[in-house]
Design a protein around this motif. Sequence first.
Motif, PDB file in Angstrom:
ATOM      1  N   ALA A  19      -2.936  19.306  20.203  1.00 58.38           N
ATOM      2  CA  ALA A  19      -3.160  20.065  21.437  1.00 58.38           C
ATOM      3  C   ALA A  19      -1.821  20.395  22.107  1.00 58.38           C
ATOM      4  N   GLU A  20      -0.890  19.437  22.075  1.00 58.66           N
ATOM      5  CA  GLU A  20       0.443  19.683  22.638  1.00 58.66           C
ATOM      6  C   GLU A  20       1.147  20.808  21.876  1.00 58.66           C
ATOM      7  N   LEU A  21       1.051  20.742  20.547  1.00 58.94           N
ATOM      8  CA  LEU A  21       1.781  21.713  19.715  1.00 58.94           C
ATOM      9  C   LEU A  21       1.287  23.139  19.944  1.00 58.94           C
ATOM     10  N   ILE A  22      -0.006  23.273  20.255  1.00 65.07           N
ATOM     11  CA  ILE A  22      -0.557  24.621  20.489  1.00 65.07           C
ATOM     12  C   ILE A  22       0.182  25.313  21.639  1.00 65.07           C
ATOM     13  N   LYS A  23       0.590  24.520  22.628  1.00 66.22           N
ATOM     14  CA  LYS A  23       1.317  25.101  23.770  1.00 66.22           C
ATOM     15  C   LYS A  23       2.648  25.730  23.348  1.00 66.22           C
ATOM     16  N   TYR A  24       3.165  25.266  22.209  1.00 73.01           N
ATOM     17  CA  TYR A  24       4.484  25.742  21.768  1.00 73.01           C
ATOM     18  C   TYR A  24       4.382  26.683  20.570  1.00 73.01           C
ATOM     19  N   GLU A  25       3.165  27.166  20.307  1.00 73.66           N
ATOM     20  CA  GLU A  25       2.954  27.970  19.103  1.00 73.66           C
ATOM     21  C   GLU A  25       3.809  29.231  19.035  1.00 73.66           C
ATOM     22  N   GLN A  26       4.031  29.843  20.192  1.00 75.59           N
ATOM     23  CA  GLN A  26       4.780  31.103  20.210  1.00 75.59           C
ATOM     24  C   GLN A  26       6.299  30.877  20.160  1.00 75.59           C
ATOM     25  N   ASP A  27       6.658  29.642  20.177  1.00 78.45           N
ATOM     26  CA  ASP A  27       8.028  29.197  20.295  1.00 78.45           C
ATOM     27  C   ASP A  27       8.732  29.377  18.942  1.00 78.45           C
ATOM     28  N   ASP A  28       9.961  29.920  18.911  1.00 78.53           N
ATOM     29  CA  ASP A  28      10.593  30.127  17.594  1.00 78.53           C
ATOM     30  C   ASP A  28      11.278  28.863  17.051  1.00 78.53           C
ATOM     31  N   ARG A  29      11.075  27.732  17.731  1.00 74.17           N
ATOM     32  CA  ARG A  29      11.712  26.498  17.242  1.00 74.17           C
ATOM     33  C   ARG A  29      10.922  25.847  16.098  1.00 74.17           C
ATOM     34  N   ASN A  30       9.711  26.332  15.862  1.00 72.64           N
ATOM     35  CA  ASN A  30       8.889  25.799  14.766  1.00 72.64           C
ATOM     36  C   ASN A  30       8.790  24.262  14.823  1.00 72.64           C
ATOM     37  N   LEU A  31       8.313  23.782  15.959  1.00 71.06           N
ATOM     38  CA  LEU A  31       8.338  22.336  16.229  1.00 71.06           C
ATOM     39  C   LEU A  31       7.547  21.505  15.232  1.00 71.06           C
ATOM     40  N   ALA A  32       6.356  21.999  14.835  1.00 74.65           N
ATOM     41  CA  ALA A  32       5.521  21.186  13.938  1.00 74.65           C
ATOM     42  C   ALA A  32       6.260  20.926  12.621  1.00 74.65           C
ATOM     43  N   LEU A  33       6.864  21.972  12.072  1.00 74.38           N
ATOM     44  CA  LEU A  33       7.585  21.813  10.801  1.00 74.38           C
ATOM     45  C   LEU A  33       8.815  20.924  10.983  1.00 74.38           C
ATOM     46  N   LEU A  34       9.530  21.132  12.085  1.00 77.41           N
ATOM     47  CA  LEU A  34      10.719  20.313  12.349  1.00 77.41           C
ATOM     48  C   LEU A  34      10.352  18.825  12.430  1.00 77.41           C
ATOM     49  N   ILE A  35       9.315  18.520  13.202  1.00 74.48           N
ATOM     50  CA  ILE A  35       8.891  17.118  13.356  1.00 74.48           C
ATOM     51  C   ILE A  35       8.459  16.542  12.002  1.00 74.48           C
ATOM     52  N   GLU A  36       7.705  17.336  11.254  1.00 74.59           N
ATOM     53  CA  GLU A  36       7.237  16.860   9.953  1.00 74.59           C
ATOM     54  C   GLU A  36       8.418  16.573   9.016  1.00 74.59           C
ATOM     55  N   GLN A  37       9.359  17.499   8.946  1.00 72.48           N
ATOM     56  CA  GLN A  37      10.498  17.302   8.028  1.00 72.48           C
ATOM     57  C   GLN A  37      11.360  16.112   8.449  1.00 72.48           C
ATOM     58  N   VAL A  38      11.537  15.931   9.757  1.00 70.45           N
ATOM     59  CA  VAL A  38      12.356  14.813  10.248  1.00 70.45           C
ATOM     60  C   VAL A  38      11.682  13.476   9.911  1.00 70.45           C
ATOM     61  N   LEU A  39      10.374  13.397  10.141  1.00 70.63           N
ATOM     62  CA  LEU A  39       9.686  12.118   9.940  1.00 70.63           C
ATOM     63  C   LEU A  39       9.482  11.792   8.465  1.00 70.63           C
ATOM     64  N   LYS A  40       9.311  12.820   7.645  1.00 72.59           N
ATOM     65  CA  LYS A  40       9.181  12.628   6.194  1.00 72.59           C
ATOM     66  C   LYS A  40      10.327  11.790   5.625  1.00 72.59           C
ATOM     67  N   GLN A  41      11.518  11.990   6.214  1.00 72.65           N
ATOM     68  CA  GLN A  41      12.727  11.292   5.738  1.00 72.65           C
ATOM     69  C   GLN A  41      12.734   9.817   6.110  1.00 72.65           C
ATOM     70  N   ASP A  42      11.775   9.379   6.885  1.00 71.98           N
ATOM     71  CA  ASP A  42      11.719   8.008   7.389  1.00 71.98           C
ATOM     72  C   ASP A  42      12.996   7.622   8.148  1.00 71.98           C
ATOM     73  N   PRO A  43      13.058   7.971   9.426  1.00 66.73           N
ATOM     74  CA  PRO A  43      14.283   7.711  10.190  1.00 66.73           C
ATOM     75  C   PRO A  43      14.520   6.247  10.544  1.00 66.73           C
ATOM     76  N   ARG A  44      13.554   5.377  10.231  1.00 70.39           N
ATOM     77  CA  ARG A  44      13.725   3.969  10.602  1.00 70.39           C
ATOM     78  C   ARG A  44      14.895   3.343   9.836  1.00 70.39           C
ATOM     79  N   PRO A  45      15.443   2.244  10.344  1.00 69.88           N
ATOM     80  CA  PRO A  45      16.505   1.560   9.601  1.00 69.88           C
ATOM     81  C   PRO A  45      16.036   1.210   8.185  1.00 69.88           C
TER      82      PRO A  45
END
Length: 248
Positions: free
Chosen positions: A181-207
């Motif tokens: 629901a939060e992401l829908i608010k940013y749908e028109q945004d050219d930052r492509n937040l959903a993809l950015l978040i997915e790619q960042v977390l896929k890498q497992d940022p934890r220690p």
Amino acid sequence: MSNTRKTTDDVQSFKFDALGVIESPYQEKFAIPRQPNLVSAAKGKVVLVGDANNHELVRDIEQFSHLWLIFVFHGTQEQGWKPLVRPPRLGGNVKTGVLATRSTFRPNPIGMSVVKLDKVTTEKKQTILHISGLDLLNGTPIIDIKPYVPYSDAIIDADAGFAQKQPEEVLSVIFSEQMQAELIKYEQDDRNLALLIEQVLKQDPRPAYKRGKTDDKVYGMSLYDLNIQWQLIALDTVLVLNMTQITK
Ligand code: SAH
């Protein structure tokens, strides 16, 4: 760790001024990918500064799809350096010579990243290089830019020891209903937040030592002006819980 370097004489000491400053979605070290081009959705800018803010310096640079950025690890510089470090690729508990790694805790805190050059703009006398795939903290000072030249820079059959292969994308990423629901608010945004978040977390940022272990901690990371909370719900799955705007 040591902050001061001992050189044999002053002739071996140099002073450089930044020629640009990075604008990046990454506002803190946590969750920045460990190398460039692992997160292609990360978009940033090199804002040229001082007498380097002159479009003549970058004339014809758009012929090159990728650039080397040489920069100062300004966020960790004050912590100094150490001769031996523990690379995350070795699980974070084996020591290796710092110069055999890409660690930030180097005798001279200089980093280098290949990034994609998307376009160059000059508006109101400000020249900006628009880049993507960066692994740089917001505000990183750039001390040099060079075109990436594949015939010389890419050595396909090179040996790279413990870093031979790109890290495997270990985690799958799912979004909670609240997050969707939060992401829908940013749908028109050219930052492509959903993809950015997915790619960042896929890498497992934890220690590194947390990999493959159960972990019920709720983590927070900041991207742009957003704080994103997430949690592991299985050894290989991240649930993105919610996202809030950081008020300054
Ligand atoms: N590609 C570079 C950086 C590799 S280390 C090189 O090989 O030299 C990657 C880590 O650098 C990232 O995970 C991030 O945490 C850190 N980093 C990026 N920009 C930084 C900065 N300005 N100061 C300190 N650390 C930074």
